[in-house]
Design an enzyme around this catalytic site. Structure first.
Site, PDB file in Angstrom:
ATOM      1  N   TYR A  10      13.984   3.644  -1.707  1.00  0.00           N
ATOM      2  CA  TYR A  10      14.168   2.990  -3.013  1.00  0.00           C
ATOM      3  C   TYR A  10      13.769   1.521  -2.922  1.00  0.00           C
ATOM      4  O   TYR A  10      13.073   0.989  -3.788  1.00  0.00           O
ATOM      5  CB  TYR A  10      15.631   3.153  -3.416  1.00  0.00           C
ATOM      6  CG  TYR A  10      16.005   2.652  -4.801  1.00  0.00           C
ATOM      7  CD1 TYR A  10      15.720   3.413  -5.927  1.00  0.00           C
ATOM      8  CD2 TYR A  10      16.680   1.445  -4.978  1.00  0.00           C
ATOM      9  CE1 TYR A  10      16.085   2.978  -7.195  1.00  0.00           C
ATOM     10  CE2 TYR A  10      17.051   1.004  -6.239  1.00  0.00           C
ATOM     11  CZ  TYR A  10      16.761   1.783  -7.346  1.00  0.00           C
ATOM     12  OH  TYR A  10      17.125   1.345  -8.597  1.00  0.00           O
ATOM     13  N   SER A  20      14.732  -3.887  -9.543  1.00  0.00           N
ATOM     14  CA  SER A  20      16.076  -3.672  -8.986  1.00  0.00           C
ATOM     15  C   SER A  20      16.476  -4.864  -8.121  1.00  0.00           C
ATOM     16  O   SER A  20      15.628  -5.679  -7.737  1.00  0.00           O
ATOM     17  CB  SER A  20      16.016  -2.410  -8.117  1.00  0.00           C
ATOM     18  OG  SER A  20      17.124  -2.303  -7.251  1.00  0.00           O
TER      19      SER A  20
HETATM   20  P1  NAP Z   1      19.603   7.427 -14.481  1.00  0.00           P
HETATM   21  O1  NAP Z   1      20.879   7.323 -15.217  1.00  0.00           O
HETATM   22  O2  NAP Z   1      19.567   8.288 -13.258  1.00  0.00           O
HETATM   23  O3  NAP Z   1      18.365   7.814 -15.448  1.00  0.00           O
HETATM   24  C1  NAP Z   1      17.083   7.947 -14.924  1.00  0.00           C
HETATM   25  C2  NAP Z   1      16.180   8.591 -15.930  1.00  0.00           C
HETATM   26  O4  NAP Z   1      14.887   8.800 -15.337  1.00  0.00           O
HETATM   27  C3  NAP Z   1      16.686   9.964 -16.361  1.00  0.00           C
HETATM   28  O5  NAP Z   1      16.499  10.120 -17.741  1.00  0.00           O
HETATM   29  C4  NAP Z   1      15.784  10.909 -15.590  1.00  0.00           C
HETATM   30  O6  NAP Z   1      15.592  12.148 -16.208  1.00  0.00           O
HETATM   31  C5  NAP Z   1      14.468  10.118 -15.607  1.00  0.00           C
HETATM   32  N1  NAP Z   1      13.536  10.639 -14.628  1.00  0.00           N
HETATM   33  C6  NAP Z   1      13.728  10.808 -13.305  1.00  0.00           C
HETATM   34  N2  NAP Z   1      12.635  11.346 -12.743  1.00  0.00           N
HETATM   35  C7  NAP Z   1      11.719  11.512 -13.733  1.00  0.00           C
HETATM   36  C8  NAP Z   1      10.397  12.009 -13.790  1.00  0.00           C
HETATM   37  N3  NAP Z   1       9.781  12.451 -12.697  1.00  0.00           N
HETATM   38  N4  NAP Z   1       9.752  12.022 -14.985  1.00  0.00           N
HETATM   39  C9  NAP Z   1      10.373  11.593 -16.093  1.00  0.00           C
HETATM   40  N5  NAP Z   1      11.637  11.105 -16.114  1.00  0.00           N
HETATM   41  C10 NAP Z   1      12.297  11.072 -14.942  1.00  0.00           C
HETATM   42  O7  NAP Z   1      19.175   5.979 -14.019  1.00  0.00           O
HETATM   43  P2  NAP Z   1      19.481   4.551 -14.653  1.00  0.00           P
HETATM   44  O8  NAP Z   1      20.607   3.975 -13.895  1.00  0.00           O
HETATM   45  O9  NAP Z   1      19.538   4.624 -16.143  1.00  0.00           O
HETATM   46  O10 NAP Z   1      18.165   3.826 -14.151  1.00  0.00           O
HETATM   47  C11 NAP Z   1      17.008   3.652 -14.948  1.00  0.00           C
HETATM   48  C12 NAP Z   1      16.047   2.765 -14.163  1.00  0.00           C
HETATM   49  O11 NAP Z   1      16.708   1.545 -13.837  1.00  0.00           O
HETATM   50  C13 NAP Z   1      15.599   3.366 -12.831  1.00  0.00           C
HETATM   51  O12 NAP Z   1      14.276   2.988 -12.570  1.00  0.00           O
HETATM   52  C14 NAP Z   1      16.544   2.709 -11.824  1.00  0.00           C
HETATM   53  O13 NAP Z   1      16.020   2.673 -10.538  1.00  0.00           O
HETATM   54  C15 NAP Z   1      16.668   1.333 -12.435  1.00  0.00           C
HETATM   55  N6  NAP Z   1      17.866   0.569 -12.034  1.00  0.00           N
HETATM   56  C16 NAP Z   1      19.127   1.065 -12.212  1.00  0.00           C
HETATM   57  C17 NAP Z   1      20.214   0.258 -11.871  1.00  0.00           C
HETATM   58  C18 NAP Z   1      21.642   0.682 -12.048  1.00  0.00           C
HETATM   59  O14 NAP Z   1      22.532  -0.025 -11.558  1.00  0.00           O
HETATM   60  N7  NAP Z   1      21.937   1.794 -12.731  1.00  0.00           N
HETATM   61  C19 NAP Z   1      19.999  -1.006 -11.365  1.00  0.00           C
HETATM   62  C20 NAP Z   1      18.691  -1.460 -11.169  1.00  0.00           C
HETATM   63  C21 NAP Z   1      17.632  -0.661 -11.522  1.00  0.00           C
HETATM   64  P3  NAP Z   1      16.380  13.493 -15.709  1.00  0.00           P
HETATM   65  O15 NAP Z   1      17.807  13.194 -15.765  1.00  0.00           O
HETATM   66  O16 NAP Z   1      15.941  14.533 -16.654  1.00  0.00           O
HETATM   67  O17 NAP Z   1      15.917  13.737 -14.289  1.00  0.00           O
HETATM   68  C1  GCO Z   2      22.465   1.386  -4.641  1.00  0.00           C
HETATM   69  C2  GCO Z   2      22.262   1.299  -6.108  1.00  0.00           C
HETATM   70  C3  GCO Z   2      21.219   0.290  -6.493  1.00  0.00           C
HETATM   71  C4  GCO Z   2      21.199   0.047  -7.976  1.00  0.00           C
HETATM   72  C5  GCO Z   2      20.228  -0.929  -8.471  1.00  0.00           C
HETATM   73  C6  GCO Z   2      20.543  -2.317  -8.050  1.00  0.00           C
HETATM   74  O1  GCO Z   2      22.685   2.473  -4.143  1.00  0.00           O
HETATM   75  O2  GCO Z   2      22.438   0.325  -3.994  1.00  0.00           O
HETATM   76  O3  GCO Z   2      22.066   2.530  -6.709  1.00  0.00           O
HETATM   77  O4  GCO Z   2      20.044   0.451  -5.836  1.00  0.00           O
HETATM   78  O5  GCO Z   2      21.092   1.205  -8.690  1.00  0.00           O
HETATM   79  O6  GCO Z   2      18.893  -0.567  -8.317  1.00  0.00           O
HETATM   80  O7  GCO Z   2      19.756  -3.223  -8.731  1.00  0.00           O
END
Ligand code: NAP
Ligand code: GCO
Length: 261
Positions: free
Chosen positions: A160, A147
């Site tokens: 986080y 992240s």
């Molecule tokens: P999301 O839309 O909230 O999806 C997260 C997924 O993880 C969901 O399918 C959720 O399943 C699953 N999950 C959560 N807890 C779990 C557990 N205990 N066991 C198995 N599965 C679990 O998040 P996303 O935005 O796609 O993010 C995916 C990854 O990228 C995460 O690690 C997040 O921190 C990272 N990330 C996101 C962003 C962003 O801007 N969106 C940026 C940087 C990094 P359920 O819905 O069934 O709980």
């Molecule tokens: C926040 C966001 C972030 C992003 C992501 C950034 O609240 O600042 O949710 O943490 O999801 O991980 O890279």
């Protein structure tokens, strides 16, 4: 291997955690497009069923499992089931994750621990479950989804940021400890991407939306599709000498001080 075969994932099996929708679904779809067979899990059976439908609609043959990534015996069983049903796991993407946005001085330790458990301890548990097979076969790719918060702090996301900073170092340690077995462990650090996780920050009129645009030289939120090429690169033999690296896919956020007033 010649270009573009070096990017092919034909014959490979990939496990992407938490991949019913969002970033996980996009990453798994990209690996499938590059030739890999996909296994994924979700903690929630309803989301898993919806995910299976979404893969089918996209013409992707993905096998789905209900599994909580924090449950070590459950993860050991998941890996054994995938080996039996699909084949030995060549590529692991630790994608499942949660965020809790609570001012740190108001956050309960149980909430802090839950974020650490899912975002940091679980990637350790899943990597630990696949590494012995990768060592035996003499190859493997592990991609940890990091992240901006692996590098930066901000208000309300202490747990986080602690977890994602830790995940960066877990990535480097796996690379250090298992590089000699031809296992590469790298991270992808997405910038601000349009997914359900960031939906509350993108609600119309929410000041965070303009804040992020001002912090991003690309002047837009990322799309899950922006992460597909980097994932295929890090899963393929094109990156065989890339190890312990975090590839930030952030539209330039980490290079930028922010838009001048
Ligand atoms: P999301 O839309 O909230 O999806 C997260 C997924 O993880 C969901 O399918 C959720 O399943 C699953 N999950 C959560 N807890 C779990 C557990 N205990 N066991 C198995 N599965 C679990 O998040 P996303 O935005 O796609 O993010 C995916 C990854 O990228 C995460 O690690 C997040 O921190 C990272 N990330 C996101 C962003 C962003 O801007 N969106 C940026 C940087 C990094 P359920 O819905 O069934 O709980
Ligand atoms: C926040 C966001 C972030 C992003 C992501 C950034 O609240 O600042 O949710 O943490 O999801 O991980 O890279």
């Amino acid at each position: 291997m010649s270009f573009p075969d070096a990017f092919s994932l034909k014959g490979k099996v990939a496990l992407v955690t938490g991949a019913s929708y969002g970033i996980g679904f996009a990453l798994a779809s990209a690996l499938a497009e590059a030739g890999a067979r996909i296994a994924f899990n979700d903690v929630n059976p309803e989301f898993l069923a919806k995910g299976l439908e979404a893969y089918k609609a996209a013409g992707i043959d993905a096998t789905g499992y209900v599994c909580d990534v924090t449950d070590e015996p459950g993860v050991q069983k998941l890996v054994a089931d995938i080996e039996a049903d699909v084949g030995p796991i060549d590529i692991l993407v630790n994608n499942a994750g949660i965020i809790k946005r609570i001012p740190m001085h108001e956050m309960e330790a149980k909430d802090f621990r839950q974020v650490i458990d899912i975002d940091l301890t679980a990637p350790f548990i899943v990597a630990k479950a696949v590494i012995p097979g990768m060592m035996k076969r003499g190859s493997g790719k592990i991609i940890n989804i990091c992240s901006m918060m692996s590098e930066l702090g901000r208000e309300t996301v202490a747990a986080y940021a602690a977890a994602k900073g830790g995940l960066k170092m877990l990535t480097r340690n796996i690379a250090s400890e298992y590089g000699a077995f031809n296992i590469q462990c790298n991270g992808i650090g997405p910038g601000y991407i349009e997914t359900p996780q960031t939906a509350p920050l993108r609600e119309p009129g929410h000041p965070f939306n303009s804040f992020i645009l001002a912090k991003t030289p690309a002047n837009r939120w990322g799309k899950t599709d922006d992460l597909k090429g980097p994932a295929v690169f890090l899963a393929s033999s094109a990156s065989d000498f890339v190890n312990g690296h975090i590839l930030y896919v952030d539209g330039g956020i980490l290079a930028y001080i922010g838009k001048q007033p």
